[in-house]
Design a protein around this motif. Structure first.
Motif, PDB file in Angstrom:
ATOM      1  N   MET A  33      -0.853   6.965   3.450  1.00 34.63           N
ATOM      2  CA  MET A  33      -0.024   6.151   4.328  1.00 34.63           C
ATOM      3  C   MET A  33      -0.639   6.138   5.716  1.00 34.63           C
ATOM      4  N   VAL A  34      -0.532   5.007   6.358  1.00 35.57           N
ATOM      5  CA  VAL A  34      -1.003   4.877   7.734  1.00 35.57           C
ATOM      6  C   VAL A  34       0.221   4.812   8.645  1.00 35.57           C
ATOM      7  N   LYS A  35       0.345   5.797   9.497  1.00 33.48           N
ATOM      8  CA  LYS A  35       1.428   5.769  10.493  1.00 33.48           C
ATOM      9  C   LYS A  35       0.896   5.064  11.733  1.00 33.48           C
ATOM     10  N   PHE A  36       1.405   3.887  12.005  1.00 32.63           N
ATOM     11  CA  PHE A  36       0.829   3.056  13.052  1.00 32.63           C
ATOM     12  C   PHE A  36       0.907   3.742  14.424  1.00 32.63           C
ATOM     13  N   GLU A  37      -0.145   3.533  15.226  1.00 34.19           N
ATOM     14  CA  GLU A  37      -0.190   4.053  16.592  1.00 34.19           C
ATOM     15  C   GLU A  37      -0.462   2.890  17.533  1.00 34.19           C
ATOM     16  N   ASP A  62       5.878  -1.623   6.638  1.00 38.10           N
ATOM     17  CA  ASP A  62       6.942  -2.091   7.520  1.00 38.10           C
ATOM     18  C   ASP A  62       6.433  -1.942   8.942  1.00 38.10           C
ATOM     19  N   ASP A  63       7.308  -1.852   9.899  1.00 39.31           N
ATOM     20  CA  ASP A  63       6.857  -1.808  11.288  1.00 39.31           C
ATOM     21  C   ASP A  63       6.217  -0.478  11.661  1.00 39.31           C
ATOM     22  N   GLU A  64       6.443   0.560  10.863  1.00 38.66           N
ATOM     23  CA  GLU A  64       5.964   1.886  11.237  1.00 38.66           C
ATOM     24  C   GLU A  64       4.814   2.394  10.384  1.00 38.66           C
ATOM     25  N   VAL A  65       4.824   2.085   9.119  1.00 41.67           N
ATOM     26  CA  VAL A  65       3.793   2.621   8.233  1.00 41.67           C
ATOM     27  C   VAL A  65       3.307   1.570   7.235  1.00 41.67           C
ATOM     28  N   ALA A  66       2.136   1.819   6.700  1.00 36.94           N
ATOM     29  CA  ALA A  66       1.622   1.053   5.567  1.00 36.94           C
ATOM     30  C   ALA A  66       1.286   2.056   4.473  1.00 36.94           C
ATOM     31  N   LYS A  67       1.716   1.749   3.263  1.00 35.88           N
ATOM     32  CA  LYS A  67       1.438   2.622   2.139  1.00 35.88           C
ATOM     33  C   LYS A  67       0.381   1.967   1.264  1.00 35.88           C
ATOM     34  N   VAL A  68      -0.637   2.754   0.912  1.00 42.16           N
ATOM     35  CA  VAL A  68      -1.789   2.195   0.204  1.00 42.16           C
ATOM     36  C   VAL A  68      -2.033   2.948  -1.093  1.00 42.16           C
ATOM     37  N   HIS A  69      -2.271   2.202  -2.152  1.00 40.22           N
ATOM     38  CA  HIS A  69      -2.750   2.748  -3.426  1.00 40.22           C
ATOM     39  C   HIS A  69      -3.987   1.948  -3.798  1.00 40.22           C
ATOM     40  N   ILE A  70      -5.094   2.629  -4.070  1.00 42.27           N
ATOM     41  CA  ILE A  70      -6.324   1.915  -4.407  1.00 42.27           C
ATOM     42  C   ILE A  70      -7.205   2.792  -5.290  1.00 42.27           C
ATOM     43  N   THR A  91     -10.990   3.542  -5.863  1.00 43.63           N
ATOM     44  CA  THR A  91     -12.198   3.285  -5.100  1.00 43.63           C
ATOM     45  C   THR A  91     -13.263   4.331  -5.411  1.00 43.63           C
ATOM     46  N   GLU A  92     -14.508   3.965  -5.191  1.00 40.90           N
ATOM     47  CA  GLU A  92     -15.592   4.928  -5.366  1.00 40.90           C
ATOM     48  C   GLU A  92     -15.855   5.687  -4.085  1.00 40.90           C
ATOM     49  N   GLU A  93     -15.411   5.151  -2.973  1.00 41.29           N
ATOM     50  CA  GLU A  93     -15.632   5.761  -1.664  1.00 41.29           C
ATOM     51  C   GLU A  93     -14.299   5.916  -0.944  1.00 41.29           C
ATOM     52  N   PRO A  94     -13.517   6.946  -1.306  1.00 42.38           N
ATOM     53  CA  PRO A  94     -12.213   7.128  -0.645  1.00 42.38           C
ATOM     54  C   PRO A  94     -12.329   7.200   0.873  1.00 42.38           C
ATOM     55  N   GLY A  95     -13.411   7.797   1.347  1.00 39.04           N
ATOM     56  CA  GLY A  95     -13.586   7.948   2.788  1.00 39.04           C
ATOM     57  C   GLY A  95     -13.621   6.610   3.504  1.00 39.04           C
ATOM     58  N   ASP A  96     -14.238   5.626   2.877  1.00 39.17           N
ATOM     59  CA  ASP A  96     -14.301   4.304   3.509  1.00 39.17           C
ATOM     60  C   ASP A  96     -12.917   3.688   3.630  1.00 39.17           C
ATOM     61  N   ALA A  97     -12.131   3.832   2.558  1.00 37.72           N
ATOM     62  CA  ALA A  97     -10.774   3.273   2.600  1.00 37.72           C
ATOM     63  C   ALA A  97      -9.942   4.004   3.650  1.00 37.72           C
ATOM     64  N   LEU A  98     -10.091   5.326   3.709  1.00 35.41           N
ATOM     65  CA  LEU A  98      -9.334   6.103   4.698  1.00 35.41           C
ATOM     66  C   LEU A  98      -9.758   5.729   6.123  1.00 35.41           C
ATOM     67  N   SER A  99     -11.059   5.581   6.312  1.00 33.54           N
ATOM     68  CA  SER A  99     -11.548   5.221   7.648  1.00 33.54           C
ATOM     69  C   SER A  99     -11.022   3.855   8.071  1.00 33.54           C
ATOM     70  N   TYR A 100     -10.959   2.954   7.101  1.00 31.19           N
ATOM     71  CA  TYR A 100     -10.429   1.611   7.412  1.00 31.19           C
ATOM     72  C   TYR A 100      -8.974   1.726   7.850  1.00 31.19           C
ATOM     73  N   GLY A 101      -8.186   2.504   7.078  1.00 32.48           N
ATOM     74  CA  GLY A 101      -6.784   2.664   7.442  1.00 32.48           C
ATOM     75  C   GLY A 101      -6.601   3.338   8.782  1.00 32.48           C
ATOM     76  N   LYS A 112       0.161  11.871   4.133  1.00 31.37           N
ATOM     77  CA  LYS A 112       0.408  11.883   2.698  1.00 31.37           C
ATOM     78  C   LYS A 112      -0.800  11.383   1.901  1.00 31.37           C
ATOM     79  N   ILE A 113      -1.943  11.984   2.177  1.00 27.78           N
ATOM     80  CA  ILE A 113      -3.174  11.586   1.491  1.00 27.78           C
ATOM     81  C   ILE A 113      -3.242  12.257   0.124  1.00 27.78           C
ATOM     82  N   LYS A 114      -3.549  11.501  -0.901  1.00 23.80           N
ATOM     83  CA  LYS A 114      -3.724  12.058  -2.247  1.00 23.80           C
ATOM     84  C   LYS A 114      -4.917  11.373  -2.898  1.00 23.80           C
ATOM     85  N   ILE A 115      -5.892  12.170  -3.292  1.00 19.09           N
ATOM     86  CA  ILE A 115      -7.088  11.617  -3.941  1.00 19.09           C
ATOM     87  C   ILE A 115      -7.295  12.336  -5.267  1.00 19.09           C
TER      88      ILE A 115
END
Length: 555
Positions: A245-249, A279-287, A289-299, A307-310
């Motif tokens: 999940m991305v908690k927006f800043e 929603d206005d505060e967070v985005a929840k992501v399920h994907i 991927t071969e490169e979890p780090g790239d997806a996390l860095s993007y988020g 709540k990171i789970k790999i």
């Protein structure tokens, strides 16, 4: 009771969903046509269950946040017209109180009313005498009652009482209900939800029930089943099931303004099986991927990660199937990438093959009594891997779920509102892979309008409709959505139906026979058409569809 918070509201949702679940079969039985499309209760139950589980997992004291969870769960789980309308009712409800930590009776009633307004806007041609009317009447009375009392239980009592009364009036507004002698099934489903709400507020007990997994669980489980059942470990293209999940800043959003569609599109470069809810505060992501780090860095560009789970799916696969796993008898799933896809819906392996043979990229299993959800359609599109997509529902009860899927999929998408398989076939034949989505939508819709559809199915009860006396278990011939004949003999019904829909302008008659019809009997029907309508060319296909012995297309 003066106010309720998010935790109390979550309890109300749970009991409302439970009450609907217990009575879903009865709601199914209220469908007005005596054909086997009695699935309103099933659709509403599955939709509400999705909402209830999302609520249960995300319930907090802030009712506005809890209502957002309900809205998300309902949106993704919505099935059938009534399920989609239910999702819109609570989407508007949630929007109205999104900033409220608690609500009083007046605020609760006003939110119900705002939900009704949201649902009406979502329906292109609202029909009175349906769930919309029941919701509208109930919310209006709720607002009136809240003006004279600050007790939220009294407000909800008024809402339930009026919903029940409005439901009883639905046959006066919709002639077909009166003709058959039933109330509206969707309205009945909503009454059960509201009755559950009231029971919770009054402290009345309802039996406990463990409902199905959450939407995320369902998605993950399906993905994992796919991996485990149809692939060698080394064939898993994207090896890490990644959720976060991305908690927006605010400071990061100044540099990277958040847009859900663009966010989803940005993440899609890292893998597949992508799901984003925000929603206005967070985005929840399920994907996957071969490169979890790239997806996390993007988020991380949009906020902090929580709540990171790999999970290593290759390792999971090996643990489950073992190193000596054999795939000799299994079908390897193809990862197909389509720049421009047509995704459609049908029941029957033969019909599925037929649709694919004329250009469908994917066929979702579904139709009468088994409407796919918004989430099902989204998943099918994602698995196709299309950059642009046209969705053909082939059933009037699936059109709204398809439209919701098109809105949230995050790629260019549109719905060609086909209501039958013959319309879907005609529409696909008009598909031009070089044309824009809007151009294709118009051309395919026009092509579908030139096809006449006939269908034969069984009656599930005695009744009289459109002047046709119908006896349980007899066959019925349906043309243009209307029952035109009914008799014990399938052959007689087919001949009457063919005589009514084949005219002198007919050039091609396509007959699709179902799983309960022999090839010999189907060939006899072809002979009947050749003998009586020599000007028309006849085509015969084994659709292997359930419920409908024959589906006829006349062009």
């Amino acid at each position: 009771m003066k106010t309720i918070d998010g935790l109390k509201f979550a309890e109300m949702i749970k009991l409302g969903a439970h009450h609907l679940y217990q009575n879903a079969d009865y709601v199914d039985s209220l469908n007005v046509f005596p054909v086997p499309d009695g699935d309103t209760g099933t659709n509403m139950n599955l939709s509400m269950t999705s909402g209830a589980k999302e609520t249960e997992e995300n319930a907090v004291a802030h009712i506005g946040q809890t209502a957002q969870a309900l809205s998300k769960g309902l949106l993704m789980g919505a099935r059938g017209n009534s399920g989609v309308i239910l999702s819109q009712l609570f989407r508007g409800f949630g929007k109205a109180i999104e900033n409220n930590a608690t609500v009083n009776g007046a605020q609760f009633a006003a939110a119900l009313k705002y939900g009704v307004e949201t649902a009406y806007k979502a329906v292109m041609k609202p029909v009175e005498g349906t769930i919309l009317t029941v919701a509208k009447d109930a919310s209006n009375i709720g607002v009136e009652k809240a003006a004279s009392t600050d007790d939220i239980i009294e407000v909800m009592e008024a809402v339930v009482k009026e919903a029940q009364a409005s439901l009883e009036r639905t046959p006066d507004l919709l002639a077909v209900l009166k003709e058959v002698g039933v109330v509206d099934s969707g309205g009945q489903g909503l009454v059960y939800v509201y009755e559950g709400f009231l029971a919770c507020l009054k402290g009345e007990e309802l039996p406990e029930r463990t409902v199905v997994e959450s939407m995320d669980d369902l998605v993950s489980a399906e993905h994992h089943r796919t991996v485990q059942g149809f692939m060698n470990t080394e064939d898993i293209e994207f090896g890490y099931c990644t959720e976060f999940m991305v908690k927006f800043e605010d400071d990061k959003l100044e540099t990277n303004p958040y847009d859900e569609s663009e966010f989803r599109q940005g993440l899609s470069q890292f893998g597949d099986s992508l799901l984003v809810i925000s929603d206005d505060e967070v985005a929840k992501v399920h994907i996957h991927t071969e490169e979890p780090g790239d997806a996390l860095s993007y988020g991380q560009k949009f906020g902090s990660l929580i709540k990171i789970k790999i999970e290593n799916m290759r390792q999971q696969h090996l643990e489950i199937v073992g190193e000596n796993f054999s795939v000799q008898n299994m079908t390897k799933k193809e990862v197909v990438k389509h720049p421009y896809a047509v995704v459609t819906v049908a029941m029957g392996a033969g019909i599925s093959e037929l649709l694919k043979s004329v250009g469908a990229s994917a066929v979702i299993e579904g139709g009468q009594t088994m409407n796919p959800s918004t989430e099902d359609i989204v998943k099918a599109i994602e698995e196709v891997g299309a950059e642009r997509v046209l969705i053909l529902p082939n059933n009037k009860n699936i059109i709204m779920a398809a439209e919701q899927a098109a809105q949230i999929i995050g790629i260019e998408a549109a719905v060609v509102p086909t209501k039958t398989v013959p319309e879907g076939l005609a529409a696909i034949l008009a598909f031009n892979p070089e044309a824009e989505v809007s151009v294709n939508t118009a051309a395919m819709t026009e092509a579908a309008s030139f096809v006449k559809t006939g269908q034969v199915t069984h009656a599930v009860r005695d009744t009289s409709i459109d002047g046709v006396e119908i006896t349980k278990d007899d066959f019925m011939g349906i043309s243009g959505g209307k029952i035109i004949t009914s008799a014990p003999s399938l052959k007689n019904v087919m001949e009457t139906l063919l005589n009514s829909i084949i005219d002198g302008d007919a050039e091609i008659v396509t007959i699709i026979y179902g799983e309960d019809v022999s090839e010999e009997d189907a060939s006899a029907i072809v002979s009947y058409v050749e003998d009586n309508f020599a000007h028309a060319e006849v085509e015969l296909y084994n659709g292997k569809q359930p419920l409908y012995p024959y589906i006829i297309s006349v062009e």
